[in-house]
Design a protein around this motif. Structure first.
Motif, PDB file in Angstrom:
ATOM      1  N   TYR A  30    -114.394   1.982  57.445  1.00 37.73           N
ATOM      2  CA  TYR A  30    -115.310   1.198  56.590  1.00 37.73           C
ATOM      3  C   TYR A  30    -116.469   0.713  57.444  1.00 37.73           C
ATOM      4  CZ  TYR A  30    -111.233   1.119  53.535  1.00 37.73           C
ATOM      5  OH  TYR A  30    -110.169   1.483  52.760  1.00 37.73           O
ATOM      6  N   GLN A  56    -123.231  -1.516  55.373  1.00 41.43           N
ATOM      7  CA  GLN A  56    -124.603  -1.052  55.449  1.00 41.43           C
ATOM      8  C   GLN A  56    -125.526  -2.242  55.775  1.00 41.43           C
ATOM      9  OE1 GLN A  56    -123.866   2.166  55.704  1.00 41.43           O
ATOM     10  NE2 GLN A  56    -125.675   2.661  54.490  1.00 41.43           N
ATOM     11  N   LEU A 109    -119.700   1.289  53.140  1.00 38.42           N
ATOM     12  CA  LEU A 109    -119.600   2.761  53.186  1.00 38.42           C
ATOM     13  C   LEU A 109    -118.188   3.143  53.655  1.00 38.42           C
ATOM     14  CD1 LEU A 109    -121.043   5.511  52.956  1.00 38.42           C
ATOM     15  CD2 LEU A 109    -121.566   5.296  55.401  1.00 38.42           C
ATOM     16  N   LYS A 124    -115.743   6.094  54.688  1.00 35.44           N
ATOM     17  CA  LYS A 124    -115.912   7.444  55.228  1.00 35.44           C
ATOM     18  C   LYS A 124    -114.585   7.931  55.812  1.00 35.44           C
ATOM     19  CE  LYS A 124    -118.149   7.830  59.055  1.00 35.44           C
ATOM     20  NZ  LYS A 124    -119.250   7.866  60.066  1.00 35.44           N
ATOM     21  N   THR A 172    -117.996  10.589  52.080  1.00 32.93           N
ATOM     22  CA  THR A 172    -118.164   9.144  51.979  1.00 32.93           C
ATOM     23  C   THR A 172    -118.183   8.701  50.527  1.00 32.93           C
ATOM     24  OG1 THR A 172    -120.586   9.345  51.996  1.00 32.93           O
ATOM     25  CG2 THR A 172    -119.481   9.066  54.119  1.00 32.93           C
ATOM     26  N   THR A 194    -119.267   4.715  48.414  1.00 37.80           N
ATOM     27  CA  THR A 194    -119.920   3.414  48.610  1.00 37.80           C
ATOM     28  C   THR A 194    -119.369   2.412  47.606  1.00 37.80           C
ATOM     29  OG1 THR A 194    -121.937   4.488  49.371  1.00 37.80           O
ATOM     30  CG2 THR A 194    -122.116   2.171  48.709  1.00 37.80           C
TER      31      THR A 194
END
Length: 948
Positions: free
Chosen positions: A607, A610, A648, A650, A658, A660
């Protein structure tokens, strides 16, 4: 006349002898005998051959009834509809057998299934179809007038091509006063004709006489032939030459060389001078064959061999010699020379092999007839007696079926795979001295029988295929070998159809019938099907077909084809959270939960928060592997009242995928905060009425699920107790361990009997957990003897194996027992945050108890949970720590985790036990004795009861 009576007696003797010979032949042959007259018309009935051989008419065609003859095979034929032997073409006995007294057609009747051979002899009867024939239409005889009475003058007789009574000739002379006809017959010689002078001749009175000589045979009807006799009366030379023997006899072997003297003739003439000089010559009736083989010296009378003699062609030569003087008119006389030819062993045996049942099947029964062997030797006596033998070391033998006929039969079992063909040599040797022999070979091919099933190189194959393969991709090739030949070795492949889940196997894979290439008909999905096990059948084309199966285990390898999926309210919408401005650093606001359907590193999630626009540093951070959003510092008035956080998610696949998640954090002043978590659209908040409605539905659903879970737990406990009523309170059970295997995939380990107890309650054998550093092979008692294992518990955390799996059967809240998976400790890297993976937990919606979510990177089927403590619970787990208890929502059971320090010698492997809340309280009281902690537990219990 006298000679007529003699002729009748000889005829009767010959007829009697013929009947005796015929009876002897029929008694010795032991086969069918028929007779047919020569010159019979086409279709003339000969005999009911099928009936006489004991064969049914219906089986003549299926058994391939056929007739073969060493002579002319088209003379006789069999009607397969009625089994009658009839005349097919003209039969001329004289052409077929010549002057032989016996004339027969030998037939071989052959039928198959089973093979039988019959010998049939058809005797050709002579009919009187040939009239007596004289060589010349006129015979001239010169007789001097001074010949004495009773003088005889030889005449050339007639020949009849028939035999027996049909060839017995009777001669008559036209009436005359001067001559009478004399006929002399001997056993070995033919009839001798002569004119006997009965009245003196007078040339001046009768210079020439014309008579007619008639020859009549004994057939019915009688046939006759005539010749004109022209008698000229001569004057002067009145003495004819005289031989000292009427018959000269000689015997020669057939190998007599050319020029060998046969005999010397001697004739004298009473006349003198030229009238007494005698000249020898062959008679007019001497055949060309005799003239080619013998030579007569006209002066000396010597007869010599000038051609090759062959006993097999002619056994006796009868030569008529004439002696003529040189008088005028010349006078002559006749004698006969009888030459017998003796046989020698100059002919080797002759072999003929007729293949009847080739090739022969390798499973043919013993005694099966393979070929017919016939031998012959043109010699006679011992020189013509033939014996046959076979080449050694062959599984065949010769069986004599008839004189000079043998059958080649199977003597031992055949195996085409060891020997596909045999070269059988038949040797024939006669009884001569020295013996002569002949050989003939026949190639016996062994036909294949389907007695070998196709065989795979190995009974099981393991195939690894990456998921998302293109449709029709070739994944493997199977091959089976068959030791048989031709169509019995033609292997075809097919799938052993079965159901795989809700679908048929043939919808997943197919196999090429000829090449054995296995194709995937559709893209395989690791998340749907990790292992596809099926069987491929190989069958040959034999009758009956044989086959075998091989097992294919197709492991579908995972690829990073699933992006992380957000769980709970974060899925598809933003989440709104309320945070007091008075919270300090490290306060957990919420947790972003996500799962990845892939496996291994492809499902290991991380995690990231952003960065905000404008370069403003956010007071929040997110756990790299936990997804927990917490504060990095104390909040102040300068922080914006509404924070929009973009997290995000991933995975670690190649390439990484990914997702969001959006979290809306609202900062509020200090005071009682009622936490609400509901999905909202971006920039919008639902009304209070909608929130209350949703909470009501959630409470009803939680109550229903909790009731079902309690009922299931009670039923399961009752069944467990009834299954083992004799065991004690803490009797050993059989917990199921779940551990990480050597290759990194999650699987069940061996079952170990451990005591897991909770307070005074009944034993719990459903659950057992162990520290991630402990080998599954060590039990609890052994761990105390391995300090290196215990030290592992407090050491550095380890990365999870990249290929771990989660079992679909291990789902929290679905069963009465909770199965554990290995707990691992993740390290982000140098300088990064440390995050321990909790072993197991349940979730509760209460703020005091904290929130629980699946571990970071867990798959869809994961049953591991992590904790998030709310603001009401002051305890926050540090790195490497676990919560001491947690509650299963809607259930009266709680899970308590007891941990011992790393240096404690009594390592209980981090037992996790089940029990009711009251029992847990008692245990906590006895263990800690902390009143403040007891009040907190009572408060938690009250909250739980209110939820229920």
């Amino acid at each position: 006349m006298l000679f007529s009576r003699l002729r009748g007696l000889r005829a009767r003797r010959l007829l009697l002898l013929s009947l005796l010979l015929l009876a002897g032949w029929e008694a010795g042959s032991g086969q069918l005998h028929y007779s047919v007259p020569e010159e019979a018309k086409h279709g003339t009935f000969v005999g009911r051959i099928a009936q006489d051989l004991g064969l049914e008419l219906a089986e003549l065609v299926p058994r391939l009834f056929r007739v073969a003859s060493k002579d002319r095979g088209d003379l006789l034929e069999v009607n397969l509809q009625n089994g009658i032997l009839f005349v097919n073409s003209r039969i001329d006995r004289e052409e077929l057998c010549g002057r032989s007294a016996e004339c027969s057609i030998h037939l071989e009747v052959i039928v198959d299934r089973p093979l039988q051979i019959f010998h049939v002899e058809v005797k050709v009867k002579d009919i009187n179809d040939n009239a007596p024939v004289f060589k010349d239409s006129e015979q001239r005889i010169f007789i001097p007038e001074n010949r004495q009475l009773d003088s005889r003058f030889p005449l050339e007789g007639a020949e009849d091509a028939d035999i027996g009574a049909n060839s017995l000739l009777t001669y008559t002379l036209s009436p005359t006063d001067y001559f009478t006809l004399k006929v002399e017959t001997t056993d070995e010689l033919s009839q001798s004709l002569s004119l006997e002078l009965r009245k003196s001749l007078d040339r001046e009175e009768t210079p020439e006489l014309h008579l007619l000589l008639t020859a009549t045979d004994g057939g019915k009807p009688e046939l006759e032939g005539t010749v004109r006799l022209r008698i000229t009366v001569l004057d002067v030379n009145d003495n004819a030459p005289l031989f000292d023997q009427a018959v000269y006899r000689a015997q020669l072997v057939e190998s007599t060389a050319n020029g060998t003297l046969v005999t010397t003739l001697n004739a004298s003439d009473a006349d003198e001078g030229v009238n007494g000089e005698v000249v020898f010559s062959f008679g007019k009736d001497v055949s060309l064959d005799i003239r080619e083989k013998f030579k007569l010296d006209p002066v000396s009378g010597e007869i010599r061999v000038v051609g090759d003699l062959d006993y097999e062609k002619t056994k006796i030569y009868e030569i008529q010699v004439k002696a003529v003087d040189k008088g005028t008119p010349p006078m002559s006389n006749h004698c006969k020379v009888l030459v017998k030819v003796a046989d020698i062993n100059d002919n080797a045996p002759e072999l003929a092999i007729t293949s009847l049942s080739l090739p022969i099947k390798e499973d043919a029964p013993l005694g099966t007839v393979i070929a017919l062997v016939s031998v012959s030797d043109r010699d006679s006596g011992a020189n013509g007696q033939v014996s046959c033998s076979l080449s050694p070391q062959v599984p065949f033998r010769l069986v004599s079926t008839f004189k000079n006929y043998y059958s080649l039969v199977l003597d031992s079992a055949l195996d085409r795979e060891s020997t596909a063909a045999y070269e059988v040599v038949v040797t024939a040797r006669d009884g001569g001295s020295p013996p002569l022999g002949a050989t003939a070979s026949v190639s016996v091919e062994v036909a294949d029988v389907n007695d070998h099933a196709p065989a795979f190189a190995q009974p099981e194959y393991t195939v690894f295929v990456r998921e998302n393969n293109p449709p029709g991709a070739h994944i493997f090739t199977v091959s089976a070998a068959d030791a048989d030949a031709q169509e019995n070795a033609l292997v075809s492949y097919s799938l052993v159809e079965r159901r795989v889940g809700e679908r048929w196997l043939s919808s997943y894979v197919s196999v090429h019938a000829e090449s054995g290439r296995v194709f995937a008909l559709q893209p395989l999905d690791h998340e749907e099907l990790e292992l596809l096990q099926f069987q491929v059948s190989a069958r040959d084309a034999g009758v009956p077909a044989l086959g075998s199966n091989a097992t294919l285990q197709v492991f579908v390898l995972d690829e990073n084809d699933n992006a992380p999926a957000l769980l709970g309210p974060q899925a598809g919408s933003a989440v709104s959270e309320l945070v007091s401005r008075t919270v300090g650093a490290g306060h957990v606001v919420t947790k972003v939960r996500a799962v990845d359907a892939d496996s291994g590193y492809n499902a290991w999630l991380s995690y990231e928060l952003q960065p905000q626009t404008g370069g403003v540093r956010s007071p929040f951070r997110v756990g790299l592997y936990t997804g927990e959003i917490s504060t990095t510092r104390a909040l102040d008035e300068t922080d914006a009242p509404r924070q929009r956080l973009l997290v995000l998610v991933k995975d670690h696949g190649e390439p990484a995928l990914t997702s969001t998640a959006t979290v809306l954090v609202s900062l509020v002043e200090s005071g009682p905060i009622q936490k609400a978590s509901l999905p909202v659209l971006t920039g919008a908040v639902g009304s209070q009425a909608s929130l209350l409605t949703v909470n009501v539905y959630l409470i009803v659903a939680i109550c229903a699920v909790s009731s079902l879970l309690v009922l299931t737990l009670l039923l399961y406990t009752a069944l467990r107790c009834s299954a083992a009523p004799t065991e004690g309170a803490c009797a050993p059970g059989k917990p199921v361990l779940v551990c990480s295997s050597a290759v990194g995939s999650w699987s069940y380990s061996q079952q170990r009997r451990q005591r897991v107890c909770s307070g005074e309650g009944p034993p719990k054998t459903d659950l057992m957990a162990f520290s991630p550093g402990l080998s599954p092979g060590l039990n609890i008692s052994e761990r105390s003897d391995h300090p290196e294992v215990n030290s592992d518990l407090s050491g550095n955390p380890r990365q999870p194996n990249p290929d771990w799996r989660y079992s679909a059967s291990l789902r929290a809240g679905m069963h009465s027992s909770v199965h554990l998976e290995e707990a691992g400790i993740l390290r982000a890297g140098p300088g990064g945050p440390d995050q321990q993976w909790p072993t197991v937990s349940s979730a509760t919606p209460e703020p005091e108890a904290g929130e629980v979510s699946p571990p970071v990177g867990a798959g869809v089927n994961s049953n591991s949970w992590t904790f998030k403590y709310g603001p009401g619970n002051p305890k926050q787990s540090g790195p490497g720590e676990l919560p001491d208890k947690f509650i299963i929502p809607g259930s009266p059971a709680i899970i308590s985790i007891r941990q011992e320090p790393a240096n404690n010698q009594i390592d209980k492997s981090d037992f996790i036990t089940f029990g009711k809340k009251e029992e847990t309280k008692k245990k906590k009281k006895k263990k800690k004795g902390n009143k403040t902690q007891e009040k907190k537990e009572k408060g938690n219990g009250t909250t739980d009861n209110s939820d229920q």
